[in-house]
Motif scaffolding. Structure first.
Motif, PDB file in Angstrom:
ATOM      1  N   MET A  86      40.721 -14.453 -19.424  1.00  0.00           N
ATOM      2  CA  MET A  86      40.527 -13.108 -18.861  1.00  0.00           C
ATOM      3  C   MET A  86      39.021 -12.888 -18.766  1.00  0.00           C
ATOM      4  N   TRP A 119      46.121 -10.464 -17.100  1.00  0.00           N
ATOM      5  CA  TRP A 119      44.892 -10.780 -17.767  1.00  0.00           C
ATOM      6  C   TRP A 119      43.803 -10.813 -16.725  1.00  0.00           C
ATOM      7  N   CYS A 129      36.892 -10.943 -21.751  1.00  0.00           N
ATOM      8  CA  CYS A 129      37.665 -10.086 -22.647  1.00  0.00           C
ATOM      9  C   CYS A 129      37.448 -10.592 -24.065  1.00  0.00           C
ATOM     10  N   HIS A 136      44.454 -14.637 -22.786  1.00  0.00           N
ATOM     11  CA  HIS A 136      43.253 -13.911 -23.226  1.00  0.00           C
ATOM     12  C   HIS A 136      41.958 -14.673 -22.921  1.00  0.00           C
ATOM     13  N   HIS A 140      42.263  -4.505 -24.760  1.00  0.00           N
ATOM     14  CA  HIS A 140      41.338  -5.551 -24.338  1.00  0.00           C
ATOM     15  C   HIS A 140      39.948  -5.153 -24.833  1.00  0.00           C
ATOM     16  N   GLU A 149      38.953  -9.259 -26.972  1.00  0.00           N
ATOM     17  CA  GLU A 149      39.964  -8.827 -27.936  1.00  0.00           C
ATOM     18  C   GLU A 149      41.226  -9.592 -27.596  1.00  0.00           C
ATOM     19  N   PHE A 150      41.809 -10.266 -28.578  1.00  0.00           N
ATOM     20  CA  PHE A 150      42.986 -11.072 -28.268  1.00  0.00           C
ATOM     21  C   PHE A 150      44.080 -10.181 -27.666  1.00  0.00           C
ATOM     22  N   CYS A 151      44.541 -10.549 -26.464  1.00  0.00           N
ATOM     23  CA  CYS A 151      45.446  -9.657 -25.746  1.00  0.00           C
ATOM     24  C   CYS A 151      46.645 -10.399 -25.189  1.00  0.00           C
TER      25      CYS A 151
HETATM   26 CU1  CUA Z   1      42.255  -9.003 -22.473  1.00  0.00          CU
HETATM   27 CU2  CUA Z   1      41.808 -10.461 -24.267  1.00  0.00          CU
END
Ligand code: CUA
Length: 377
Positions: free
Chosen positions: A210, A128, A199, A207, A164, A201-203
């Motif tokens: 990040m 991340w 970031c 997350h 992401h 977008e849930f990754c």
């Molecule tokens: Cu990379 Cu959320």
């Protein structure tokens, strides 16, 4: 419950105030400005429609409420003029919103030709953290993006693992970083300063942690940063903690972390081709299941650790290496290190070795010797 809702409402509004670090209203460039203006325009259109609709509803409820001497009102079926009106008016409202929206989407994709030579950057999402490559300058760095002001920055977005999203609230975004499918957009910083990135977008687990930072500075200062990034650090004094730390680092950390952005590209020469194409990805994964860690070139000159989670201090750096999860839950750092040399998710180094590695990392800054090679024009 009501006080709770009020507190939540105030908290949400507070996040919108221009003084907030990630406010989208305190814009510092044309792309963010266009997006904020578009948001405000759509907001007021929505407010007007809300007032009209709710007003008509409330008026009808009161005006036509049930009364004691009610008779059955006149029964009506169909009203062509009314039906045409309520079809055409919303169509025009949607059109009024669609035109500036589509224009903003296209403007975001096409860098301007009249605002200086664009600087190309490749931003790569990892679980991340963020990797930043400057192909034309042969520089690789992580989590801290340096850019010149008043010049379009053209960013190619890639991902090394999952999806992401790249977002600098005061400058530009959001645009997804999709594996094996480059997205390209541009932005420009009109004033110098540090801007927070995130970031969007849930990754996965980390997350929310990040993050990255963008440092925008006038062209001359940016040039100094480029020179500094291509200037190797001085060799540590023999037998000093930094020198001993260097040996420990090479034996334990260098499988994932490069400290040499100006020569190796951070991934080794063969992968420094600035392109994460399918075959490279497959090859990399087949060769080793380990995901590379952030490039650490001139770590001592950075602002923060663990992708922007804590300030870079000696104490935090020691804690981070000793037990990364205590700073950033879910981090891959311990998992990667575990493959090599750990017990109980802690890097298996003595306190002395840890201290030496910290001394070495904090010695990583541009040395006296000048740039390693000529800087590309
Ligand atoms: Cu990379 Cu959320």
């Amino acid at each position: 419950l009501i006080p709770l809702i009020l507190v939540a409402f105030v908290a949400i509004l507070a996040a919108c105030t221009p003084s907030h670090d990630q406010s989208t209203f305190d814009t510092a460039g044309p792309i963010a400005k266009q997006q904020a203006d578009l948001f405000i325009f759509i907001f007021w259109v929505a407010v007007a429609i809300f007032i009209l609709v709710e007003g008509a509803l409330i008026y009808s409820v009161f005006r036509y409420r049930s009364r004691p001497d009610d008779k059955i009102p006149r029964q009506v079926h169909g009203n062509t003029r009314l039906e045409i009106t309520w079809t055409i008016v919303p169509a025009f409202v949607l059109l009024a919103i669609a035109v500036p929206t589509v224009k903003a989407i296209y403007d975001h994709a096409t860098p301007p030709t009249d605002r200086g030579e664009p600087l190309e950057i490749v931003a790569i999402g990892h679980q991340w953290w963020f990797e930043f490559r400057y192909p034309s300058l042969e520089i690789v760095t992580a989590n801290e993006l340096h850019i010149p002001t008043d010049r379009p920055i053209v960013v190619t977005l890639q991902s090394q693992d999952v999806i992401h999203s790249f977002w600098i609230p005061k400058l530009a975004g959001k645009l997804d970083m999709v594996p094996l499918n480059d997205n390209v957009f541009w932005f420009l910083a009109e004033r110098p300063g540090m801007f927070y990135g995130q970031c969007a977008e849930f990754c996965g687990v980390a997350h929310a942690h990040m993050r990255f930072r963008v440092f925008a500075s006038p062209e001359e200062e940016f040039g100094q940063w480029v020179t500094a990034m291509r200037t190797p650090p001085d060799a540590p004094e023999p037998d000093s903690p930094a020198a001993l730390g260097r040996t420990t680092f090479l034996a334990n950390c260098s499988m994932c972390h490069s400290v040499d952005s100006y020569r190796s590209g951070g991934y080794g020469d063969e992968i420094a081709a600035q392109d994460l194409r399918w075959d490279t990805l497959v090859e990399q994964r087949e060769e080793s299941p380990i995901v590379s860690g952030p490039n650490l070139t001139h770590l001592a000159t950075r602002n923060a650790l663990a992708a922007g989670v804590v300030p870079l201090t000696e104490e935090n750096l020691l804690k981070w290496i000793q037990n990364p999860a205590s700073i950033k839950h879910g981090t891959r750092m311990q998992a990667n290190a575990a493959v090599y040399k750990t017990s109980n998710n802690h890097v298996d180094l003595t306190d002395e070795e840890l201290g030496n590695v910290v001394a070495y990392l904090l010695s990583l800054e541009p040395g006296e010797g000048g740039p390693a090679e000529a800087i590309p024009p």
